[in-house]
Design an enzyme around this catalytic site. Structure first.
Site, PDB file in Angstrom:
ATOM      1  N   HIS A  24      27.972 -22.251 -23.855  1.00 35.50           N
ATOM      2  CA  HIS A  24      27.630 -22.267 -22.429  1.00 35.50           C
ATOM      3  C   HIS A  24      28.865 -21.840 -21.653  1.00 35.50           C
ATOM      4  CE1 HIS A  24      24.741 -23.504 -19.362  1.00 35.50           C
ATOM      5  NE2 HIS A  24      25.760 -23.948 -18.652  1.00 35.50           N
ATOM      6  N   LYS A 169      18.811 -20.117 -13.787  1.00 37.86           N
ATOM      7  CA  LYS A 169      20.102 -20.019 -13.094  1.00 37.86           C
ATOM      8  C   LYS A 169      21.029 -19.219 -13.993  1.00 37.86           C
ATOM      9  CE  LYS A 169      23.671 -23.500 -12.144  1.00 37.86           C
ATOM     10  NZ  LYS A 169      23.921 -24.755 -11.385  1.00 37.86           N
ATOM     11  N   LYS A 171      24.654 -17.886 -14.868  1.00 40.14           N
ATOM     12  CA  LYS A 171      26.044 -18.198 -14.572  1.00 40.14           C
ATOM     13  C   LYS A 171      26.834 -16.891 -14.494  1.00 40.14           C
ATOM     14  CE  LYS A 171      27.210 -22.167 -14.678  1.00 40.14           C
ATOM     15  NZ  LYS A 171      27.156 -23.208 -13.597  1.00 40.14           N
ATOM     16  N   ASP A 199      24.927 -18.854 -10.133  1.00 39.20           N
ATOM     17  CA  ASP A 199      26.041 -19.769  -9.870  1.00 39.20           C
ATOM     18  C   ASP A 199      27.337 -19.066 -10.259  1.00 39.20           C
ATOM     19  OD1 ASP A 199      27.779 -21.855  -9.497  1.00 39.20           O
ATOM     20  OD2 ASP A 199      26.799 -23.245 -10.877  1.00 39.20           O
ATOM     21  N   GLU A 225      25.049 -20.008  -5.674  1.00 42.13           N
ATOM     22  CA  GLU A 225      25.782 -21.276  -5.685  1.00 42.13           C
ATOM     23  C   GLU A 225      27.285 -21.018  -5.753  1.00 42.13           C
ATOM     24  OE1 GLU A 225      24.147 -23.778  -8.704  1.00 42.13           O
ATOM     25  OE2 GLU A 225      25.797 -25.197  -8.655  1.00 42.13           O
ATOM     26  N   ASP A 250      28.356 -26.468  -3.933  1.00 41.26           N
ATOM     27  CA  ASP A 250      28.485 -27.329  -5.116  1.00 41.26           C
ATOM     28  C   ASP A 250      29.890 -27.933  -5.154  1.00 41.26           C
ATOM     29  OD1 ASP A 250      27.965 -28.679  -7.441  1.00 41.26           O
ATOM     30  OD2 ASP A 250      28.048 -26.957  -8.766  1.00 41.26           O
ATOM     31  N   LYS A 274      25.065 -34.406  -7.279  1.00 42.40           N
ATOM     32  CA  LYS A 274      25.491 -34.743  -8.646  1.00 42.40           C
ATOM     33  C   LYS A 274      26.165 -36.102  -8.646  1.00 42.40           C
ATOM     34  CE  LYS A 274      26.256 -30.027 -10.095  1.00 42.40           C
ATOM     35  NZ  LYS A 274      27.105 -28.955 -10.589  1.00 42.40           N
ATOM     36  N   GLU A 328      17.960 -29.276 -12.002  1.00 43.15           N
ATOM     37  CA  GLU A 328      18.395 -28.395 -13.097  1.00 43.15           C
ATOM     38  C   GLU A 328      18.781 -29.219 -14.326  1.00 43.15           C
ATOM     39  OE1 GLU A 328      21.946 -26.322 -11.744  1.00 43.15           O
ATOM     40  OE2 GLU A 328      23.138 -28.118 -12.081  1.00 43.15           O
TER      41      GLU A 328
END
Ligand code: MUC
Ligand code: MG
Length: 375
Positions: A24, A169, A171, A199, A225, A250, A274, A328
């Site tokens: 990731h 989403k 990245k 994002d 984002e 964020d 979050k 998410e």
């Protein structure tokens, strides 16, 4: 008398390392193993509760690492609340905040464990302490973050086929911007009818945004984002004003005052909630109220939490008057081990809030033992 039986008698911590199904990637880090701290709280009545403090690639996404979280809970946060009444949620949150500045992930995990334990002791879901539920399920997106468009298309198609996710989403920020934007175009073209969120994790400058935002708008991206660094508030506000795509705040806003400051500076019109930013369930609910009062829409953000951390977020999300963007919380699905017995269900593109007492999850102790980091 009844309250005395819910004294906090133990707060224990363990670092766990859970491999993910694939690498990731984010603008400034990447992981193949997700590390977090699991918290167990025990009350004098015998009830126990669980919480999770998430990190992403060490102290990089935020300043907390699992090693620091464990040390700060064991040394400062747990001693501040031992012996206290578990139902005194606000008083306990204040004690923890006094014992540890920032440290939001650590404090959030302990508070989640206390809510879970209190819920079990009273036979109530945690959402009941937060005003009750206005939703039982919500749209849940999946993040595409390997950086290889063909692999990402294949992965997204599998999610669509399984009817688990239809909003994705992507990245950005780890490839040069032109490459990243071409990747978004390729993925969007291969997934007609799907909503695409991007994002950037602070990876762009204003000049880069000026050049590449129009192309993202042409592609039909629905949300962007944190494209710029949190400190670049004026530049972010200029970009948000000229962008036809809404910006989501964020990393720029952890605390209530930071949310209000970003809303006032007009750096975005959506806020990502979050636990690792708010430092507790109560405070995350307040964060939602502050953002909404400033006119922002709400999005349920994550830091790749497993099922325990996801359940804590869902307890709050279920109780929010507005949550325009769903959430998410794909973390339980990218982890190779589930530390619970699968109470969190992904079905028909929605994540379903578990319904049992406390956080509604039960711990798979064998799985937990397998992934616990040895001292
Ligand atoms: C972030 O910045 O949103 C959460 C999901 C994801 O893919 O990255 C993280 C952190
Ligand atoms: Mg983000």
């Amino acid at each position: 008398q009844a309250l005395l039986s819910r004294r906090i008698v133990a707060v224990e911590t363990a670092i766990v390392d859970v491999p993910t199904w694939r690498r990731h990637r984010l603008s400034n880090t990447e992981i193949s193993v997700q590390s977090c701290v699991i918290v167990r709280a025990v009350l004098s009545c015998g009830a126990e509760g669980w919480g999770e403090a998430a990190t992403l690639g060490g102290p990089r996404w935020a300043e907390e690492s699992v090693e620091a979280i464990k040390a700060n809970i064991d040394t400062y946060i747990a001693p501040a609340i031992l012996g206290a009444d578990a139902l005194s949620f606000e008083a306990n949150a204040l004690k923890m905040a006094r014992a540890a500045t920032r440290n939001a992930s650590a404090r959030g995990a302990v508070e989640a464990a206390l809510f879970d334990a209190a819920g079990h002791s009273l036979g109530l879901p945690v959402s009941a302490f937060l005003g009750g539920r206005v939703r039982e399920q919500m749209e849940v997106l999946w993040a595409l973050a390997s950086g290889d468009a063909e692999q990402e298309i294949e992965e997204a198609r599998r999610k669509l086929e399984a009817r688990e996710h239809r909003r994705f989403k992507i990245k950005l920020g780890f490839h040069p911007p032109a490459e990243d934007v071409a990747r978004v175009a390729r993925i969007a073209e291969a997934l007609p009818g799907c909503e695409i969120v991007c994002d950037v994790n602070q990876g762009w400058t204003e000049a880069t945004a000026i050049r590449f935002l129009p192309r993202l708008a042409e592609i039909g991206v629905v949300l962007i984002e944190q494209p710029l660094k949190p400190g670049h508030q004026a530049a972010t506000a200029r970009m948000a004003a000229r962008s036809p795509i809404p910006f989501m705040v964020d990393e720029a806003a952890f605390t209530g005052p930071e949310i209000a400051a970003n809303a006032t500076a007009a750096t975005g019109s959506v806020y990502s909630l979050k636990l690792v930013k708010s430092g507790g369930l109560l405070e995350m609910k307040r964060a939602a109220a502050i953002a909404a009062a400033m006119g922002m829409e709400l999005y349920g953000g994550c830091l790749l939490e497993g099922a325990i951390g996801t359940a804590a977020h869902l307890a709050v999300f279920a109780s929010l008057p507005t949550l325009e963007w769903g959430c998410e919380h794909f973390g339980p699905r990218i982890a190779k081990r589930d530390l619970t017995h699968g109470e969190i269900v992904f079905r028909d593109f929605q994540i379903h809030c578990p319904t049992g007492p406390g956080l509604g999850i039960s711990i798979d102790h064998d799985a937990l033992r397998d992934v616990t980091r040895k001292a």
